[in-house]
Write a protein that holds these residues in place. Structure first.
Motif, PDB file in Angstrom:
ATOM      1  N   ARG A 226      96.680  44.064 -70.338  1.00 49.24           N
ATOM      2  CA  ARG A 226      95.357  44.111 -70.973  1.00 49.24           C
ATOM      3  C   ARG A 226      94.756  42.708 -71.055  1.00 49.24           C
ATOM      4  NH1 ARG A 226      91.830  43.991 -75.107  1.00 49.24           N
ATOM      5  NH2 ARG A 226      90.835  45.943 -75.812  1.00 49.24           N
ATOM      6  N   ALA A 227      95.578  41.732 -71.408  1.00 48.47           N
ATOM      7  CA  ALA A 227      95.102  40.358 -71.518  1.00 48.47           C
ATOM      8  C   ALA A 227      94.610  39.828 -70.176  1.00 48.47           C
ATOM      9  CB  ALA A 227      96.209  39.463 -72.070  1.00 48.47           C
ATOM     10  N   GLN A 228      95.294  40.193 -69.101  1.00 43.09           N
ATOM     11  CA  GLN A 228      94.862  39.758 -67.773  1.00 43.09           C
ATOM     12  C   GLN A 228      93.508  40.352 -67.411  1.00 43.09           C
ATOM     13  OE1 GLN A 228      98.186  40.926 -65.338  1.00 43.09           O
ATOM     14  NE2 GLN A 228      99.357  39.056 -65.776  1.00 43.09           N
ATOM     15  N   VAL A 229      93.302  41.638 -67.734  1.00 46.97           N
ATOM     16  CA  VAL A 229      92.003  42.267 -67.486  1.00 46.97           C
ATOM     17  C   VAL A 229      90.928  41.610 -68.347  1.00 46.97           C
ATOM     18  CG1 VAL A 229      90.682  44.405 -67.612  1.00 46.97           C
ATOM     19  CG2 VAL A 229      93.047  44.456 -66.806  1.00 46.97           C
ATOM     20  N   ALA A 230      91.280  41.268 -69.604  1.00 50.61           N
ATOM     21  CA  ALA A 230      90.332  40.594 -70.489  1.00 50.61           C
ATOM     22  C   ALA A 230      89.929  39.241 -69.916  1.00 50.61           C
ATOM     23  CB  ALA A 230      90.941  40.432 -71.881  1.00 50.61           C
ATOM     24  N   GLN A 231      90.870  38.552 -69.289  1.00 46.45           N
ATOM     25  CA  GLN A 231      90.537  37.279 -68.651  1.00 46.45           C
ATOM     26  C   GLN A 231      89.551  37.481 -67.498  1.00 46.45           C
ATOM     27  OE1 GLN A 231      94.617  35.850 -67.879  1.00 46.45           O
ATOM     28  NE2 GLN A 231      94.156  34.086 -69.185  1.00 46.45           N
ATOM     29  N   GLU A 232      89.750  38.555 -66.744  1.00 45.98           N
ATOM     30  CA  GLU A 232      88.806  38.864 -65.661  1.00 45.98           C
ATOM     31  C   GLU A 232      87.420  39.160 -66.221  1.00 45.98           C
ATOM     32  OE1 GLU A 232      90.356  41.978 -63.197  1.00 45.98           O
ATOM     33  OE2 GLU A 232      92.341  41.046 -63.028  1.00 45.98           O
ATOM     34  N   VAL A 233      87.375  39.893 -67.346  1.00 47.77           N
ATOM     35  CA  VAL A 233      86.098  40.159 -68.022  1.00 47.77           C
ATOM     36  C   VAL A 233      85.454  38.841 -68.430  1.00 47.77           C
ATOM     37  CG1 VAL A 233      85.037  41.131 -70.107  1.00 47.77           C
ATOM     38  CG2 VAL A 233      86.732  42.457 -68.838  1.00 47.77           C
ATOM     39  N   GLY A 234      86.267  37.913 -68.917  1.00 39.97           N
ATOM     40  CA  GLY A 234      85.763  36.607 -69.313  1.00 39.97           C
ATOM     41  C   GLY A 234      85.137  35.849 -68.164  1.00 39.97           C
ATOM     42  N   HIS A 235      85.726  35.948 -66.979  1.00 44.08           N
ATOM     43  CA  HIS A 235      85.171  35.264 -65.793  1.00 44.08           C
ATOM     44  C   HIS A 235      83.798  35.850 -65.443  1.00 44.08           C
ATOM     45  CE1 HIS A 235      88.860  33.179 -65.520  1.00 44.08           C
ATOM     46  NE2 HIS A 235      89.560  34.111 -64.879  1.00 44.08           N
ATOM     47  N   VAL A 236      83.688  37.193 -65.534  1.00 42.09           N
ATOM     48  CA  VAL A 236      82.404  37.841 -65.241  1.00 42.09           C
ATOM     49  C   VAL A 236      81.357  37.424 -66.271  1.00 42.09           C
ATOM     50  CG1 VAL A 236      81.209  40.052 -65.071  1.00 42.09           C
ATOM     51  CG2 VAL A 236      83.506  39.804 -64.104  1.00 42.09           C
TER      52      VAL A 236
END
Length: 357
Positions: free
Chosen positions: A26-36
């Motif tokens: 989940r944290a990795q996906v959240a990081q991807e959301v952060g990049h977007v």
């Protein structure tokens, strides 16, 4: 007993390993959301999205964990994941240990940077200046009513309300020794003194009561001076090394305070929202009734109505109104358009998710 516990503990260890793996996914996906978000300069904290997640987990929760416990766990998960993008700074009435600080964590989780301020005015100032991303300020108490200074500042601030949170307020009388021996003054915020007035009148009617900037400040003072007792949360008492003389001394056992989250963010619809307004009307018969009529016409429910003097030397008032729904809701939008046409003064303070607490 050991033979019976061993397989259960092994099962828990296996489940914990799966939870840890899923949390990091989940944290990795959240990081991807952060990049977007970074590409579009979108805000890190979206109150409407987090409210939808928390409502969703409660609706899907089969137990045995209670809904509030599940929401508390997920709030911390979201807080920690949000901090991977950027740690949000939140101003509140300090010092550390106030109910305002508790409200910060109840809304944002603990993975935030708290900014304690000496007054409600400073919370607004820090948020307006951008020193803090958000501020958390008390709006009303269930037994003592509106926090007038907050209402006055909401009238003039460029900030919007982007969230609300209500917390139970349990007051304890505490001192350095845990007794009232040698105590000559009881200190607390004026609201706390009012919320405990009947109990104090019955138990310590002859001891001076002194209003200070916050309950946590009272606890700090009591930690330095054995002649001072403080009314504050036990959390504040622990921070400043105080002993409890008597717990839960508030006159109303169900005492609660509602806080507003202020900031520069315009919050989108979450599916269950409130909108706050400030209105004024011409000084003529039936003006308030006529002003509010569009709410009934369009089926919009009013949940709060509070008046404050306009402070212009005349008997005129501002009216603080909370309604159900978001400004983007068609019925609310139509009602507000008519309200604006009829009002001598009209300001939307913000639309925001309804408190989950």
């Amino acid at each position: 007993m050991t033979d019976k516990l061993k397989p259960l503990r092994e099962k828990i260890d296996s489940i914990d390993a799966q939870i840890l793996d899923l949390l990091n996914q989940r944290a990795q996906v959240a990081q991807e959301v952060g990049h977007v978000k970074a590409e579009t300069n979108a805000p890190v904290f979206r109150p409407e999205r987090e409210a939808q997640v928390l409502r969703g987990v409660a609706e899907r929760n089969p137990g045995p964990l209670g809904d509030k416990e599940v929401q508390s766990i997920f709030r911390e998960i979201m807080s920690s994941c949000r901090a991977l993008e950027r740690r949000v700074t939140v101003a509140y009435l300090g010092p550390a240990g106030t109910f305002s600080e508790q409200a910060v964590y109840a809304q944002f989780g603990t993975a935030v940077e708290g900014l304690p301020c000496p007054s409600i005015d400073e919370v607004f100032r820090a948020t307006e200046a951008g020193t803090a991303d958000f501020g958390v300020v008390p709006v009303e108490n269930s037994s003592e009513g509106a926090i007038n200074r907050t209402l006055d500042l909401l009238l003039t601030t460029p900030c919007l309300i982007s969230g609300e949170v209500a917390i139970a307020v349990h007051h304890s009388l505490m001192s350095k020794t845990g007794t009232m021996d040698g105590v000559t003054v009881i200190c607390a915020h004026s609201q706390a003194l009012a919320q405990c007035q009947a109990w104090l009148n019955q138990n310590y009617p002859n001891i001076e009561r002194r209003a200070v900037a916050s309950n946590a400040e009272a606890a700090r003072m009591a930690g330095d001076d054995p002649a001072i007792a403080a009314i504050a949360s036990e959390l504040a008492g622990n921070m400043y090394g105080l002993g409890v003389v008597k717990g839960h001394i508030q006159d109303d056992p169900h005492n609660r305070t509602r806080f507003a989250v202020i900031g520069k963010l315009e919050t989108g619809p979450s599916g269950s929202d409130h909108t706050s307004l400030v209105l004024a009307v011409p000084n003529k018969a039936g003006a308030v009734y006529q002003l509010l009529a569009p709410l009934a016409t369009h089926g919009v429910s009013m949940t709060r109505f509070e008046s404050r003097p306009a402070r212009m030397g005349t008997w005129e008032y501002y009216f603080y109104v909370d309604i159900e729904g978001h400004v983007h809701n068609p019925a609310v939008a139509k009602a507000l358009a008519e309200l604006k046409d009829n009002a001598a003064f009209f300001k939307v303070l913000g639309s925001y998710p309804t408190s989950l607490t």
